[in-house]
Design a protein around this motif. Sequence first.
Motif, PDB file in Angstrom:
ATOM      1  N   LEU A   1       7.953   7.388   3.140  1.00  0.00           N
ATOM      2  CA  LEU A   1       7.231   5.988   2.725  1.00  0.00           C
ATOM      3  C   LEU A   1       6.866   5.224   3.816  1.00  0.00           C
ATOM      4  CD1 LEU A   1       7.119   3.670   0.886  1.00  0.00           C
ATOM      5  CD2 LEU A   1       9.111   2.657   1.488  1.00  0.00           C
ATOM      6  N   ASP A   2       5.411   4.845   3.796  1.00  0.00           N
ATOM      7  CA  ASP A   2       4.711   4.067   4.942  1.00  0.00           C
ATOM      8  C   ASP A   2       4.676   2.667   4.135  1.00  0.00           C
ATOM      9  OD1 ASP A   2       2.938   2.694   6.418  1.00  0.00           O
ATOM     10  OD2 ASP A   2       1.668   4.380   6.572  1.00  0.00           O
ATOM     11  N   LEU A   3       5.377   1.719   4.678  1.00  0.00           N
ATOM     12  CA  LEU A   3       5.414   0.323   3.956  1.00  0.00           C
ATOM     13  C   LEU A   3       3.778  -0.098   4.151  1.00  0.00           C
ATOM     14  CD1 LEU A   3       8.425  -1.332   5.948  1.00  0.00           C
ATOM     15  CD2 LEU A   3       7.984  -0.313   3.645  1.00  0.00           C
ATOM     16  N   ASN A   4       2.885   0.374   5.101  1.00  0.00           N
ATOM     17  CA  ASN A   4       1.379  -0.113   4.811  1.00  0.00           C
ATOM     18  C   ASN A   4       0.639   0.612   4.031  1.00  0.00           C
ATOM     19  OD1 ASN A   4       1.987  -2.322   6.775  1.00  0.00           O
ATOM     20  ND2 ASN A   4       2.266  -0.729   8.295  1.00  0.00           N
ATOM     21  N   ALA A   5       1.063   1.734   3.337  1.00  0.00           N
ATOM     22  CA  ALA A   5       0.242   2.581   2.733  1.00  0.00           C
ATOM     23  C   ALA A   5       0.623   2.997   1.308  1.00  0.00           C
ATOM     24  CB  ALA A   5      -0.369   3.504   3.500  1.00  0.00           C
ATOM     25  N   PRO A   6       1.198   2.275   0.457  1.00  0.00           N
ATOM     26  CA  PRO A   6       1.646   2.717  -0.799  1.00  0.00           C
ATOM     27  C   PRO A   6       0.869   3.778  -1.333  1.00  0.00           C
ATOM     28  CG  PRO A   6       0.951   0.442  -1.108  1.00  0.00           C
ATOM     29  CD  PRO A   6       0.794   0.886   0.274  1.00  0.00           C
TER      30      PRO A   6
END
Length: 283
Positions: A48-53
């Motif tokens: 998971l990348d919090l800034n790129a769902p």
Amino acid sequence: MSTAWSQFYDMYASILKYFPGPHTKIYDILEDMRAYIAKRVKKNKETLDLNAPRDFIDCFLIQMEKEKGNPSSEFNTKNLELTTLNLFFAGTETVSSTLRYGFLFLMKHPEVQAKMHQEIDQVIGQNRAPNIEDRSQMPYVDAVIHEVQRVSDLIPMNVAHSVMRDTEFRGYIIPKGTEIYPLLHTVLFDPMKFKSPFAFNPENFLDENGRFKKNDAFMPFSSGKRVCLGETLARMELFLFFTTTLQRFRLKPLVDPKDIDTTPQESGFATIPPFYKLCIVPR
Ligand code: HEM
């Protein structure tokens, strides 16, 4: 889910759940699907990348992260798995069954298929892929897809609802908490609302000038607060699948069109089209 046995089970689940039999199979299948989704959730969590769902699961995980201090939050792992399962379940069989029924109706009515080909050739041509903006220029195709959905009658009894307060309906009092089935079937085949309610006829959605004609009784997605969440997506998918297929191909039956039987294979919770063979011939 649509067999007579499942419907019987649905009515007497509180007793039948204690007995062995084929009705228990659905729980095993659902559990397998949930396990598959749980694996996918784990994979998303790890990357998971919090800034790129990337998808629904990522968005849900981000919201879980934001609400992690709130003990009454609905954003938890169980709800993530079940919501994803729900979308999966509600979003696949519905559209694929409608397409399967649609292809069958188009083989039974070659004149309808020919008119769709003509409109596709005029508006889209053969040199580019169809896109959703084309729909507003294609009243005939739009009318056919509405008619396919009307006659397919995919969820004839709708899903169960229950009344939230004592409710008066046509002189009867329905007590709070009563389970009700707001039948979609009777609306879709209402002789007061459609000029040929029991035939497959795209004219049901066209005016005398060949323009698309809306009809309030078209409600395969139900209506009101709990109307199908995927309606817009499903309508886009159906338009793109039908036009993309017919742009390139002609659907040819293996039997005389008039011998094609469109009686459903099952009609219970859902209407399941009969199995059939077809030839897909390049145009
Ligand atoms: C031809 C396609 C489809 C048909 C005919 C259809 C029909 C329906 C119907 C009749 C309901 C019950 C509404 C009610 O409770 O009154 C429903 C609910 C629902 N549908 Fe669809 N559906 C289709 C496609 C989809 C797709 C593609 C998705 C999602 C990707 C989807 C997601 C849902 C969900 C999540 C609900 C529950 C909504 C709620 O209870 O608030 N459906 N659908």
